[in-house]
Motif scaffolding. Sequence first.
Motif, PDB file in Angstrom:
ATOM      1  N   GLU B 256      14.903   1.104 -76.408  1.00  0.00           N
ATOM      2  CA  GLU B 256      14.494  -0.035 -75.588  1.00  0.00           C
ATOM      3  C   GLU B 256      14.072   0.386 -74.196  1.00  0.00           C
ATOM      4  O   GLU B 256      13.041  -0.062 -73.657  1.00  0.00           O
ATOM      5  CB  GLU B 256      15.633  -1.038 -75.509  1.00  0.00           C
ATOM      6  CG  GLU B 256      15.131  -2.401 -75.035  1.00  0.00           C
ATOM      7  CD  GLU B 256      16.270  -3.386 -74.923  1.00  0.00           C
ATOM      8  OE1 GLU B 256      17.302  -3.191 -75.574  1.00  0.00           O
ATOM      9  OE2 GLU B 256      16.111  -4.348 -74.160  1.00  0.00           O
ATOM     10  N   SER B 259      10.892   2.238 -74.383  1.00  0.00           N
ATOM     11  CA  SER B 259       9.853   1.285 -74.738  1.00  0.00           C
ATOM     12  C   SER B 259       9.449   0.450 -73.530  1.00  0.00           C
ATOM     13  O   SER B 259       8.259   0.287 -73.227  1.00  0.00           O
ATOM     14  CB  SER B 259      10.384   0.385 -75.850  1.00  0.00           C
ATOM     15  OG  SER B 259       9.597  -0.737 -75.981  1.00  0.00           O
ATOM     16  N   THR B 260      10.477  -0.029 -72.834  1.00  0.00           N
ATOM     17  CA  THR B 260      10.187  -0.879 -71.670  1.00  0.00           C
ATOM     18  C   THR B 260       9.427  -0.098 -70.620  1.00  0.00           C
ATOM     19  O   THR B 260       8.412  -0.569 -70.072  1.00  0.00           O
ATOM     20  CB  THR B 260      11.508  -1.385 -71.061  1.00  0.00           C
ATOM     21  OG1 THR B 260      12.335  -1.839 -72.118  1.00  0.00           O
ATOM     22  CG2 THR B 260      11.256  -2.524 -70.086  1.00  0.00           C
TER      23      THR B 260
END
Lengths: 200, 726
Positions: B256, B259-260
Motif C-alpha cells: 500500500e 503503491s500510494t
Amino acid sequence: MIAYLTQSADRIRGHSTRRGYLLLVLVSLCFLAPPTLASDAQIRNVRTLLSDGVYRLGARIDFTLNDTLQQALQNGVPLVLELRIEVIRERDWLWAERAAHLRQRFGLQFHALTRRYLVDNYSTDVQYSFLELEEALDYIGNIYDLPLIDANLLKPQYTYWVRMRADLDIESLPTPVRLWAYLGSDWSLQSDWHQWPLQP
Amino acid sequence: MAIATVTRSRLGILPMLVLFCILLVSLSLMSDATHNSERFGQLYSWLLLINAIGLVVLVGLIGSNLYWLVSQYRARAPGAKLTSRLVITFVVLAVVPVAVVYYFSLQFLQRGIDSWFDVQIEQALDDALELSRGSLDVRLSDLLKLTEKIASELAEMTPALVPIGLYDLRVRSTAVELAVFGMDGRIVASSSVEGTNIVPHRPPDQALLPLEQGRSYVGLDPISDAGLHVRAVVPVSSSKPGAEPLTLQALFEVPERLSTLAENVENQIVRYKKLAYLRTFLKYSYMLTLSMVLVLSLLSAVWAAFFSARRMVAPIAVLAEGTRAVAEGDYSTRLPVTSEDELGFLVRSFNDMTRRLSKARDQARRSQQRVEGQRAYLETVLGSLSSGVLSISDTGELRTVNEAACQVVGIDLSGQLGCRLSEISARHEFLEPLLSLVDARRAEQLLDWQEQVLLFDSAGRRVLMCRSAALPVSDESSGGQVVVFDDVTDLIRAQRDAAWGEVARRLAHEIKNPLTPIQLSAERLRRKYLKTMPGEEAEIMDRATRTIVQQVETLKEMVNAFGEYARAPKLQLERVDLYELLRDTAALYEGSTLRIDLDLVEPSPLLNGDAGRLRQLLHNLFKNALEAVRDREDGQLVIRSRWVLEAGDRFIDLSFADNGGGFSDEVLERLFEPYVTTKTRGTGLGLAIVKKIVEEHNGQIRAQNTEQHHACIELRFHAEAQTGLT
C-alpha cells in the motif's frame, strides 16, 4: 505562408506595418501548431447480423493519431474516443427517423510509471492496459457482437440504415485546448458518417 | 424626438445591466474553468459561446449608437457635437488605463506561467519517476523470484495435487491469486483470496509472449476493477517426462505504501507534464479570457459612454430645441422635466420663462388689439366726421389727420405726418394762416381756443371755424392738441345770400310799390302843370319831373335787378352746345369797343343747362369786360377753353381774360358778393348773378389777376364732348 503573404502585401501597399503585424499575430494564432498529419478514423468491415432476434454489429475502425495527439497522450492528457452508432429509417419528405442509437466511449491515457496505455471502456467500466498505442487503438477500434436493436422493433415495410462515426470528444479535452479543437486544428479527430443498410 | 430618446435610453438600461451581469458571471466562470477544469470545465465551451454572443450584441449596440451619432452629426442635430465630444472623452478615459492594465497583465501572464516551469524541476520529476520505477522493479524482481520458486515447487507435484498445493502456496506467498493454465490456455487450477471470484484473471497476450521464448513476465498491470497489481507469469517446467508444460500466473497486491507513493509520484508528474505541455494553450486561454474581459470592459465602457452621453445631452438637446423654438417666437414650448438635478432645475426655469413670456406676449397682444380696436374706432369716427381733425404733438409735429381735413383744405396731408407745422406751411402757403395760428397759440401755452381763420387760395376765400383742445398727458402720449375745423365759407355765404334775398324781396315790396305812384304822380304833375307854368318855372318843373321819372326808372331797374338776383327761377334744362352759345352771344358785341377773341378747343362741349340763364351769364361777363376796358382803345376779351379730365370726369374750363385794370385785392376777396363793384355804374350784382348761375349748373368759378394785372375769370363745367374725345 499566409501570414508571410499578408505581410508582403502590406509592405507593397506601403500601409502601416503595425496593422500588418497585428494581422500576422492573429493569423499565427490560427495556425498555432505546426502543420502535421491530421488524425483520422477510418471505418471498415462493417457488418450486421441477426442472431437470436437481435441485430448485432461488427466493425473495424482504424484510428490514426497525429503527432499532436500522441504527444498530448505521452504528456498525460487523457483522450476520450467516442463511437456513435445509429439505426435510422429514411423518410421521403422528413428527416431520417432514429430508431436506436448507441454511444461507446473509450478513455485512453498513458501511464507514465508503467509506460503503458490504459484504455477505459466506459460502457463496461473495465480498464485494459497495453504496451503499445497501436494495441490500445486496435482494441478500441475492434467492435464485435455489439447488440444494436431488437428485430421486433423494426417495421418490416421500411428500410433501415445503420450509420456510425468515430470522434475525439472535444469536451473531454483539457479546457485550454478545447477552443483550438473546435476551431479544427490538429486537436480534432472526426470521421464522417459511415452508413450502410441494416441487413440480417 | 428628444423626449422619445430619453425614454428609450431609460428603457435600454435594464436589459443592458442584465447583459453585463450575465457576461460578468460568464467571464468569471470561464476564468474559473480555465483555472480549474473540473469544476466548470464542462461549461467552458458554452461560456465561451455566451461571451462571444454577448460581445457581438454589444458591438451591434455600439454600432447602432455610432450610426445614430453620425447621422445626428450630419443632420447637425442639436447636441450631436456635445455627445460626440463626451463619447470621445469617456472612451479615451476608459481605454487608456484599461489598455495599460491589459498590457502589464499580459506581460505578467506570460512570465508568470513560464516561471512555473523549470528544466531542473522537470529533470527532478523524471528522476523521481525513474526512482519509483527502480523501486518497483526491485519489488517486481523479488516477486518474480518468489513466483519462480512457487513454480518449481509446483513442478514437483503431481497434477492431481496441484489444486490443493496451490492454495498452500498462495497462502504462504501472500499472493492474491495463483492460477495454473494449460498449454491450450485452459485453467488447470486456481486459488484466489476472493472466494467469489471463481474465474481467475487471464494473462494478457503481451504477458504470454515472453513465455514462448522461455522467459518469464513480470509487470505492473491494472486488474479489472481492482487497480494495479503485480503480475508474474512463469513457465512451470516439470522434470517429469511427458508432463504437460504449464504456466503459472501470480497476482500480488502492490504494497500500500509503495503503491500510494508511486501513484502520488505518477499523478504529480503527469499533472506537471500535462501543465508543461499545455502551457502554451493555457497562456492563450488566459490571454483569451483576459482579452475577453478587456473587450467586454471596453465595449461596456464605450456603450456606457454613449448611453451616459446621450442621457446627459438629451435634456440639453431638448433645451436647445426649446430655445430655438422660443427664438422663432413659439412660446408654447414646454419641456418635460426628466430629472431632479441642475438640468431639471434648468428645464423647469426654462418652462417658467416660456410660460411668463407667452403670458406677457398674450397680454401685449390683447392690449395691442384693444389699442388697435380703439384706434380703428377713432379712425372710423374721425373718418366719418365732416369736420377736419388734426392732432399735433406737444413739439409741434403733425401726428394724425383725417380724411375730412384733407378735403376741407384740398391738400393731402397724410404724407406730411411727422412734419413740423412750420415745414408744412412752408410747403403749402395756403395753410399758413391756420398753422401759424396753431403755432402761435401753442407758443402762448394756450391749447384750448376757438377762432375763425381765413384762408386764401385760387378758388377764393375760405372761412374755417377752428377749435383746439389739449390732449391729455399720459404714459403713452405726451399731450399735444387736437384741432377741429369746419369750412364755414358756404354757410356764411348762404347766410349772406339769404340776407340779400330778403333785402331784394323787401326792396321789391317796400320800394318798388311806391315807385309807380311816384312816377305816375310826377308825370301827372308834368302833364297837368307844365303847360300852365310860366317859362322859367316850367323849365324847372320840366327838369324836376324828368329827374323824378328818370330816377324812379333807375330805382325800378335796380329793384328789378335785385328781384332778378333774389329770384330763383326753375331751370329749363336742355342739352346746350356751349361753344355755339358763346359764339352767338359774342356776335352781339361785334359792333362794340370790345374785341372778343375765341380760342376754343374742339370738340364742342355739351352740357346739361338752361340756355337762357347761361346766355345771361355770358352777357354779364361780356358786360363786365366791356366795363373794364371802357377807357381803352384796344379793349379785348380772350376766351380760351380747355378739356380737363379729373377723377374720371370730364370738365370744360373756360377762361375770360380781359386787358382791363384787374381786381384790387379788397375786391378780389369779396368779388362774388352782391354790391361789390369797381365800377361807378351798375347794381354790383353782375358777378354775384354769374356765380349764382354757375352754381346752379354745378360749376365752379374763380377770379384772379393775371401777371399783367388783368382780370381773369375762370369757369368750369361738367360737360360731355359732342364727338369722341381721346
